[in-house]
Design an enzyme around this catalytic site. Structure first.
Site, PDB file in Angstrom:
ATOM      1  N   GLU A   1       0.819  -1.219   0.000  1.00 49.99           N
ATOM      2  CA  GLU A   1       0.000   0.000   0.000  1.00 49.99           C
ATOM      3  C   GLU A   1       0.848   1.262   0.000  1.00 49.99           C
ATOM      4  O   GLU A   1       0.561   2.209  -0.722  1.00 49.99           O
ATOM      5  CB  GLU A   1      -0.933   0.022   1.224  1.00 49.99           C
ATOM      6  CG  GLU A   1      -1.680   1.347   1.303  1.00 49.99           C
ATOM      7  CD  GLU A   1      -2.763   1.431   2.357  1.00 49.99           C
ATOM      8  OE1 GLU A   1      -2.771   0.603   3.282  1.00 49.99           O
ATOM      9  OE2 GLU A   1      -3.605   2.343   2.237  1.00 49.99           O
TER      10      GLU A   1
ATOM     11  N   ASP B   1      -0.651  -5.076   2.968  1.00 52.22           N
ATOM     12  CA  ASP B   1      -1.055  -3.848   3.655  1.00 52.22           C
ATOM     13  C   ASP B   1      -0.401  -3.873   5.033  1.00 52.22           C
ATOM     14  O   ASP B   1      -0.738  -4.713   5.869  1.00 52.22           O
ATOM     15  CB  ASP B   1      -2.583  -3.783   3.795  1.00 52.22           C
ATOM     16  CG  ASP B   1      -3.032  -2.417   4.306  1.00 52.22           C
ATOM     17  OD1 ASP B   1      -2.169  -1.652   4.783  1.00 52.22           O
ATOM     18  OD2 ASP B   1      -4.239  -2.121   4.226  1.00 52.22           O
TER      19      ASP B   1
ATOM     20  N   ILE C   1      -0.546  -1.847   7.660  1.00 48.57           N
ATOM     21  CA  ILE C   1      -1.555  -1.687   8.715  1.00 48.57           C
ATOM     22  C   ILE C   1      -2.892  -1.502   8.019  1.00 48.57           C
ATOM     23  O   ILE C   1      -3.127  -0.471   7.381  1.00 48.57           O
ATOM     24  CB  ILE C   1      -1.292  -0.475   9.636  1.00 48.57           C
ATOM     25  CG1 ILE C   1       0.103  -0.549  10.268  1.00 48.57           C
ATOM     26  CG2 ILE C   1      -2.365  -0.416  10.735  1.00 48.57           C
ATOM     27  CD1 ILE C   1       0.432   0.629  11.192  1.00 48.57           C
ATOM     28  N   ASP C   2      -3.754  -2.487   8.105  1.00 49.69           N
ATOM     29  CA  ASP C   2      -5.109  -2.327   7.571  1.00 49.69           C
ATOM     30  C   ASP C   2      -5.990  -1.945   8.762  1.00 49.69           C
ATOM     31  O   ASP C   2      -6.123  -2.715   9.712  1.00 49.69           O
ATOM     32  CB  ASP C   2      -5.604  -3.616   6.921  1.00 49.69           C
ATOM     33  CG  ASP C   2      -6.958  -3.399   6.268  1.00 49.69           C
ATOM     34  OD1 ASP C   2      -7.114  -2.372   5.578  1.00 49.69           O
ATOM     35  OD2 ASP C   2      -7.867  -4.216   6.490  1.00 49.69           O
TER      36      ASP C   2
ATOM     37  N   THR D   1      -5.749   1.724   9.521  1.00 50.37           N
ATOM     38  CA  THR D   1      -4.877   2.812   9.986  1.00 50.37           C
ATOM     39  C   THR D   1      -5.655   3.850  10.804  1.00 50.37           C
ATOM     40  O   THR D   1      -5.142   4.385  11.786  1.00 50.37           O
ATOM     41  CB  THR D   1      -4.185   3.492   8.780  1.00 50.37           C
ATOM     42  OG1 THR D   1      -3.509   2.488   8.032  1.00 50.37           O
ATOM     43  CG2 THR D   1      -3.184   4.530   9.212  1.00 50.37           C
TER      44      THR D   1
ATOM     45  N   ASP E   1      -5.863  -4.796   0.565  1.00 45.57           N
ATOM     46  CA  ASP E   1      -6.835  -4.918   1.661  1.00 45.57           C
ATOM     47  C   ASP E   1      -7.501  -6.296   1.660  1.00 45.57           C
ATOM     48  O   ASP E   1      -7.997  -6.740   2.693  1.00 45.57           O
ATOM     49  CB  ASP E   1      -7.941  -3.858   1.534  1.00 45.57           C
ATOM     50  CG  ASP E   1      -7.419  -2.436   1.671  1.00 45.57           C
ATOM     51  OD1 ASP E   1      -6.703  -2.171   2.643  1.00 45.57           O
ATOM     52  OD2 ASP E   1      -7.736  -1.594   0.807  1.00 45.57           O
TER      53      ASP E   1
END
Ligand code: IPD
Length: 305
Positions: free
Chosen positions: A71, A89, A91-92, A94, A243
């Site tokens: 990402e 990703d 940190i999905d 955020t 994601d």
């Protein structure tokens, strides 16, 4: 695909997920270095970038010939090809992360021939790890880094959690996840708001009267909850391959179904950015998809990558 060591890829991703979990938990929520991308609701933090750097460095060292899409380093126009690719990703969730709302994860996917093939999703706040390799089932492990379970390796459950999942009924028996997303100035947003209203509205007023809607802020964790059977459906437009790639394998291996978030397409592309996920069930998947698509009607979400 025959020459890919999927178990080794899986084990490597699990190890990276625990590293990332420690990095995420070590950030102080009141002191997170954050910025925005497209608008004030599209947030990126130094921790997102540091986790992605750790993931890509580790994966490139171990698998130098595989492609990488993340990402935070994605370039507009970058295409996902048929070659083996890690889709990540860091940190999905955020937005949850910056608010200290304990619902975020690292999402580590691997695709071959554009098919989600290995998935590892880890929520460090709940020490909950979701994993799957295509054709080999999906699992949830709780408390491994807390030393719970047999031999301190966590409590492992096969997904879905129910031994005999209940048939899916109509939408008025369903709990759904939806997300508002960060684009709020276009027709997609108007369509989402209209569909959310129709889903919740009483039957006497022409609505579907679903049990309720949840907006938990992480596409990957929404999909894992559908895989586990804790949510019946998840409808989203606007999220990206990173994601969904990891959790898609987990959903698939748990007997779930992924179709397009726009009516009519039963075989969505990994990067099509519009999805409808349905939990595993002995019957009712096709019917609930058709009921959901009828609510959406003939308007279409339109996201260009
Ligand atoms: C977002 C979350 C959110 C979804 C957005 C994603 P991020 O990812 O998954 O639930 O609605 O479409 O972009 O920005 O937290 O990595």
């Amino acid at each position: 695909m025959a020459d890919l060591d999927l178990q080794d890829i899986h084990d490597t991703l699990v190890s990276i997920a625990f590293d990332a979990g420690r990095m995420i938990l070590s950030a102080n929520p009141s002191d997170i270095d954050q910025g925005t991308k497209l608008n004030s609701a599209d947030i990126v933090t130094e921790c997102d970038k540091a986790v992605e750097a750790h993931v890509s460095t580790t994966l490139r060292a171990k698998y130098p010939t595989y492609a990488f899409m993340g990402e935070e380093t994605y370039q507009p126009g970058q295409k996902l090809g048929d070659e083996p690719t890690f889709i990540v990703d860091p940190i999905d969730g955020t937005t949850n992360f910056v608010h200290g709302f304990p619902h975020a994860c690292i999402s580590l996917g691997f695709a071959a021939g554009r098919v989600p093939t290995v998935g590892v999703v880890y929520n460090p706040y709940l020490d909950t790890l979701y994993t799957a390799i295509r054709g080999r089932g999906a699992h949830m492990t709780v408390g491994r880094s807390w030393g719970l379970g047999e031999g301190g390796k966590g409590k492992v459950s096969k997904l879905p959690l129910a031994k005999t999942p209940a048939p899916l009924g109509a939408l008025d028996t369903a709990l759904l996840a939806v997300e508002w997303g960060s684009s709020r100035d276009d027709d997609n947003f108007e369509l989402k708001a209209e569909v959310f209203r129709k889903l919740c509205l009483a039957k006497t007023k022409g609505g579907a009267m679903v049990h309720s809607l949840r907006s938990l802020g992480s596409a990957a964790l929404n999909l894992c909850a559908v895989a586990a059977g804790q949510l019946d459906l998840y409808w989203e437009g606007g999220c990206w391959a990173w994601d969904v790639c990891a959790a898609w394998t987990i959903l698939h291996e748990a007997g779930g179904l992924m179709v397009s978030g726009n009516p009519g397409n039963w075989k969505p592309e990994i990067d099509e950015r519009k999805y409808l996920a349905v939990r595993g069930a002995p019957s009712g998947q096709k019917e609930i998809v058709e009921e959901m698509w009828a609510i959406i009607g003939d308007k279409k979400m339109d996201y260009t990558s």
